[in-house]
Design a protein around this motif. Structure first.
Motif, mmCIF file in Angstrom:
data_model
loop_
_atom_site.group_PDB
_atom_site.id
_atom_site.type_symbol
_atom_site.label_atom_id
_atom_site.label_comp_id
_atom_site.label_asym_id
_atom_site.label_seq_id
_atom_site.Cartn_x
_atom_site.Cartn_y
_atom_site.Cartn_z
ATOM 1 N N ALA A 107 0.871 -1.188 0.000
ATOM 2 C CA ALA A 107 0.000 0.000 0.000
ATOM 3 C C ALA A 107 0.898 1.225 0.000
ATOM 4 O O ALA A 107 2.048 1.163 0.452
ATOM 5 C CB ALA A 107 -0.905 0.020 1.228
ATOM 6 N N ILE A 108 0.382 2.329 -0.527
ATOM 7 C CA ILE A 108 1.127 3.570 -0.394
ATOM 8 C C ILE A 108 0.714 4.214 0.924
ATOM 9 O O ILE A 108 -0.324 3.870 1.509
ATOM 10 C CB ILE A 108 0.928 4.509 -1.606
ATOM 11 C CG1 ILE A 108 -0.535 4.866 -1.806
ATOM 12 C CG2 ILE A 108 1.500 3.895 -2.862
ATOM 13 C CD1 ILE A 108 -0.749 5.879 -2.922
ATOM 14 N N LEU A 109 1.507 5.134 1.400
ATOM 15 C CA LEU A 109 1.298 5.747 2.711
ATOM 16 C C LEU A 109 -0.135 6.257 2.865
ATOM 17 O O LEU A 109 -0.612 7.024 2.033
ATOM 18 C CB LEU A 109 2.286 6.903 2.909
ATOM 19 C CG LEU A 109 2.270 7.556 4.286
ATOM 20 C CD1 LEU A 109 2.673 6.532 5.357
ATOM 21 C CD2 LEU A 109 3.213 8.744 4.316
ATOM 22 N N GLY A 110 -0.796 5.787 3.874
ATOM 23 C CA GLY A 110 -2.166 6.204 4.147
ATOM 24 C C GLY A 110 -3.222 5.364 3.462
ATOM 25 O O GLY A 110 -4.409 5.545 3.691
ATOM 26 N N GLY A 111 -2.814 4.424 2.603
ATOM 27 C CA GLY A 111 -3.767 3.586 1.881
ATOM 28 C C GLY A 111 -3.924 2.222 2.531
ATOM 29 O O GLY A 111 -3.156 1.835 3.412
ATOM 30 N N GLU A 112 -4.942 1.481 2.068
ATOM 31 C CA GLU A 112 -5.178 0.122 2.533
ATOM 32 C C GLU A 112 -4.383 -0.864 1.692
ATOM 33 O O GLU A 112 -4.153 -0.628 0.508
ATOM 34 C CB GLU A 112 -6.659 -0.262 2.354
ATOM 35 C CG GLU A 112 -7.621 0.389 3.286
ATOM 36 C CD GLU A 112 -9.049 -0.075 3.003
ATOM 37 O OE1 GLU A 112 -9.611 -0.781 3.846
ATOM 38 O OE2 GLU A 112 -9.593 0.294 1.935
ATOM 39 N N THR A 113 -4.043 -1.983 2.280
ATOM 40 C CA THR A 113 -3.488 -3.085 1.514
ATOM 41 C C THR A 113 -4.640 -3.888 0.919
ATOM 42 O O THR A 113 -5.797 -3.739 1.331
ATOM 43 C CB THR A 113 -2.642 -4.024 2.396
ATOM 44 O OG1 THR A 113 -3.503 -4.690 3.332
ATOM 45 C CG2 THR A 113 -1.528 -3.278 3.119
ATOM 46 N N TYR A 114 -4.312 -4.750 -0.023
ATOM 47 C CA TYR A 114 -5.288 -5.695 -0.589
ATOM 48 C C TYR A 114 -5.949 -6.475 0.549
ATOM 49 O O TYR A 114 -7.174 -6.589 0.612
ATOM 50 C CB TYR A 114 -4.545 -6.625 -1.541
ATOM 51 C CG TYR A 114 -5.371 -7.702 -2.203
ATOM 52 C CD1 TYR A 114 -5.673 -7.625 -3.549
ATOM 53 C CD2 TYR A 114 -5.812 -8.829 -1.496
ATOM 54 C CE1 TYR A 114 -6.407 -8.622 -4.185
ATOM 55 C CE2 TYR A 114 -6.540 -9.823 -2.120
ATOM 56 C CZ TYR A 114 -6.834 -9.725 -3.457
ATOM 57 O OH TYR A 114 -7.562 -10.708 -4.075
ATOM 58 N N ASP A 115 -5.132 -7.027 1.444
ATOM 59 C CA ASP A 115 -5.661 -7.859 2.534
ATOM 60 C C ASP A 115 -6.562 -7.078 3.485
ATOM 61 O O ASP A 115 -7.589 -7.593 3.936
ATOM 62 C CB ASP A 115 -4.526 -8.530 3.311
ATOM 63 C CG ASP A 115 -3.891 -9.687 2.556
ATOM 64 O OD1 ASP A 115 -4.518 -10.219 1.605
ATOM 65 O OD2 ASP A 115 -2.758 -10.075 2.914
#
Length: 191
Positions: A108-116
């Motif tokens: 994920a990029i900073l501040g974003g969610e991961t796929y999981d």
């Protein structure tokens, strides 16, 4: 007892900056929302659930109104948070990011969610829907990435290429026996 989930990718929405959450529909998107109504009006949908994002809500509003049903909003079905804040991320930036997320579920990029992280919240919401509305016909209006990873949770061969081949709008019917998909069909077509 068979449960029908009509998984709907929202209609076309402008990507001209501003708020990701409050983007409406383009003129084509509004016309396609009416086509969705025509396509699904005889499906006897009993429950309407939407991401809280405006474009997802507007995509099924006409159909729900015609059916005399209210739309339940579900945070679990909002789009993946790709970056910090509520800014619109242009396609030329988001699709390379999404492709990387499909190959690395912890990216994920900073501040974003991961796929999981996104999958966990979306599947939590879907499992609640399947338990609470077992045996019903349910429309879920959501977003491309979230829709794809929810479907992929049950149908493993689906991935980034599937997402890139979907349209705005798009509709897939998933028939469930409990928590198991017994049938999967794309039903969107121009009407």
């Amino acid at each position: 007892m068979e449960t029908h989930i009509y998984m709907i990718r929202h209609c076309e929405s402008p990507k001209l900056g501003g708020s990701e959450e409050r983007r409406g529909l383009t003129r084509k998107g509004t016309m396609d929302a009416s086509k969705l109504t025509t396509l699904l009006r005889n499906e006897d949908i009993e429950v309407f659930i939407s991401s809280p994002y405006t474009r997802a809500l507007l995509s099924i509003e006409e159909l729900a109104t015609e059916s005399g049903k209210e739309i339940l909003l579900c945070e679990n079905f909002k789009e993946c948070t790709f970056s910090k804040g509520d800014k619109v991320v242009p396609n030329e930036q988001v699709y390379p990011l999404v492709k990387k997320m499909f190959s690395n579920h912890e990216y994920a990029i900073l501040g974003g969610e991961t796929y999981d992280q996104c999958l966990d919240r979306a599947i939590f919401g879907l499992e609640r829907v399947l338990r609470n509305f077992e045996g019903k016909r349910i429309a879920i209006s959501t977003h491309g990435f979230v829709m794809t990873i929810m479907i992929r949770n049950f149908i493993k061969h689906i991935g980034f290429d599937f997402l890139m081949e979907t349209t705005k709008p798009d509709v897939f019917l998933l028939k469930f026996d409990g928590m198991t998909v017994t049938e999967f069909t794309r039903i969107w077509r121009e009407v």
